[in-house]
Design a protein around this motif. Structure first.
Motif, PDB file in Angstrom:
ATOM      1  N   GLY A   1       0.946  -1.291   0.001  1.00 20.10           N
ATOM      2  CA  GLY A   1      -0.031   0.017   0.068  1.00 20.10           C
ATOM      3  C   GLY A   1       0.891   1.246   0.031  1.00 20.10           C
ATOM      4  O   GLY A   1       2.119   1.208   0.218  1.00 20.10           O
ATOM      5  N   ILE A   2       0.145   2.524  -0.081  1.00 18.99           N
ATOM      6  CA  ILE A   2       0.770   3.606  -0.332  1.00 18.99           C
ATOM      7  C   ILE A   2       1.310   4.034   1.112  1.00 18.99           C
ATOM      8  O   ILE A   2       1.913   5.024   1.312  1.00 18.99           O
ATOM      9  N   GLY A   3       0.593   3.686   2.200  1.00 20.73           N
ATOM     10  CA  GLY A   3       0.767   4.161   3.599  1.00 20.73           C
ATOM     11  C   GLY A   3       2.255   4.207   3.925  1.00 20.73           C
ATOM     12  O   GLY A   3       2.740   5.063   4.564  1.00 20.73           O
ATOM     13  N   ARG A   4       2.874   2.864   3.736  1.00 15.92           N
ATOM     14  CA  ARG A   4       4.393   2.979   4.048  1.00 15.92           C
ATOM     15  C   ARG A   4       4.924   3.893   3.416  1.00 15.92           C
ATOM     16  O   ARG A   4       6.436   4.305   3.846  1.00 15.92           O
ATOM     17  N   ASP A   5       4.872   4.227   2.130  1.00 12.53           N
ATOM     18  CA  ASP A   5       5.529   5.291   1.250  1.00 12.53           C
ATOM     19  C   ASP A   5       5.454   6.576   2.004  1.00 12.53           C
ATOM     20  O   ASP A   5       6.477   7.258   2.113  1.00 12.53           O
ATOM     21  N   TYR A   6       4.266   6.990   2.233  1.00 15.11           N
ATOM     22  CA  TYR A   6       4.200   8.454   2.912  1.00 15.11           C
ATOM     23  C   TYR A   6       4.292   8.656   4.491  1.00 15.11           C
ATOM     24  O   TYR A   6       4.097   9.604   5.038  1.00 15.11           O
ATOM     25  N   LEU A   7       4.167   7.405   5.144  1.00 10.77           N
ATOM     26  CA  LEU A   7       4.367   7.625   6.656  1.00 10.77           C
ATOM     27  C   LEU A   7       5.510   8.397   7.217  1.00 10.77           C
ATOM     28  O   LEU A   7       5.312   9.299   8.192  1.00 10.77           O
ATOM     29  N   SER A 193      -4.031   0.663   1.581  1.00 11.02           N
ATOM     30  CA  SER A 193      -4.436   0.074   0.407  1.00 11.02           C
ATOM     31  C   SER A 193      -3.433   0.774  -0.822  1.00 11.02           C
ATOM     32  O   SER A 193      -2.766   1.506  -0.494  1.00 11.02           O
ATOM     33  N   ASP A 194      -3.660   0.157  -1.897  1.00 13.21           N
ATOM     34  CA  ASP A 194      -2.781   0.714  -3.182  1.00 13.21           C
ATOM     35  C   ASP A 194      -3.136   2.174  -3.434  1.00 13.21           C
ATOM     36  O   ASP A 194      -2.549   2.626  -4.089  1.00 13.21           O
ATOM     37  N   ARG A 195      -4.402   2.628  -2.969  1.00 17.18           N
ATOM     38  CA  ARG A 195      -5.032   3.716  -3.144  1.00 17.18           C
ATOM     39  C   ARG A 195      -5.283   4.904  -2.339  1.00 17.18           C
ATOM     40  O   ARG A 195      -5.149   5.993  -2.291  1.00 17.18           O
ATOM     41  N   PHE A 196      -5.325   4.373  -1.035  1.00 15.97           N
ATOM     42  CA  PHE A 196      -5.877   5.240   0.119  1.00 15.97           C
ATOM     43  C   PHE A 196      -5.247   4.642   1.558  1.00 15.97           C
ATOM     44  O   PHE A 196      -5.038   3.357   1.487  1.00 15.97           O
TER      45      PHE A 196
END
Length: 198
Positions: A1-7, A193-196
């Motif tokens: 998911g994108i969460g780990r990239d932006y955390l 998730s991959d989008r949110f």
């Protein structure tokens, strides 16, 4: 998911330790800020007091809202940030006002980049760009060197902190003072998730 990239960058009040290129918006709402002229960090000494050049009269407490536009440009090891705040001021004694407040220019240089720990040198310059006679700035140039730290607790959680020492230049020598600033916070992923992500 994108969460780990932006955390590592998903922070509200603490400046992220990781330099990058991004644009952010922050809204601050403060109620009952007592003695706003203390150390001349929020605004200058009131103009009706000896040596004062700030708002017309002293205040027991102030309410204000800041709309801050933040632009950071750099790479993974160095960046320069510009913060442009618009302030809406609601004092008890002095008249309400709004306008451009004191801007911030921040540089970040990575000192240590390990698997779990990131340590960054932080230097903030706050030039007197706000109308300090109305309480929209403090009329001083503030230098604020310090350190930013990010520690990886797990893949889904980080510990963040800031330690800095702000000192003003050019204010009222009998009123201005140095301030030790510190912040500590934890952020994590609730949903990914991959989008949110939350």
């Amino acid at each position: 998911g994108i969460g780990r990239d932006y955390l590592p960058f998903a922070l509200v009040a603490i400046t992220p330790a990781q330099p990058s290129t991004n644009f952010r918006f922050r809204f601050d709402s403060v109620y009952n800020l007592t003695y706003p002229d203390r150390a001349e960090m929020f605004w200058a000494r009131p103009s009706n007091l000896p040596g004062g050049r700030g708002p017309p009269g002293p205040e027991p407490s102030v309410r204000y809202q800041d709309f801050v536009f933040i632009s950071e440009v750099g790479g993974s090891k160095f960046s320069v940030t510009t913060e442009l705040p618009i302030r809406m001021l609601d004092p008890h004694v002095n008249p309400n006002t709004a306008g451009f407040s004191d801007m911030n220019i921040i540089t970040k240089v990575v000192l240590m980049d390990g698997e779990s720990l990131l340590l960054t040198q932080y230097f903030r310059i706050k030039p007197p760009t706000g109308a300090f006679q109305k309480g929209l700035g403090n009329g001083n140039t503030v230098l604020d060197p310090g350190l930013l730290m990010r520690y990886k607790l797990s893949d889904d959680a980080y510990l963040h902190s800031r330690l800095s020492y702000a000192f003003p230049l050019g204010g009222d020598p009998s009123q201005q003072g140095q301030v030790l600033n510190y912040d500590v916070g934890v952020n994590g992923i609730l949903y990914d998730s991959d989008r949110f992500a939350v």
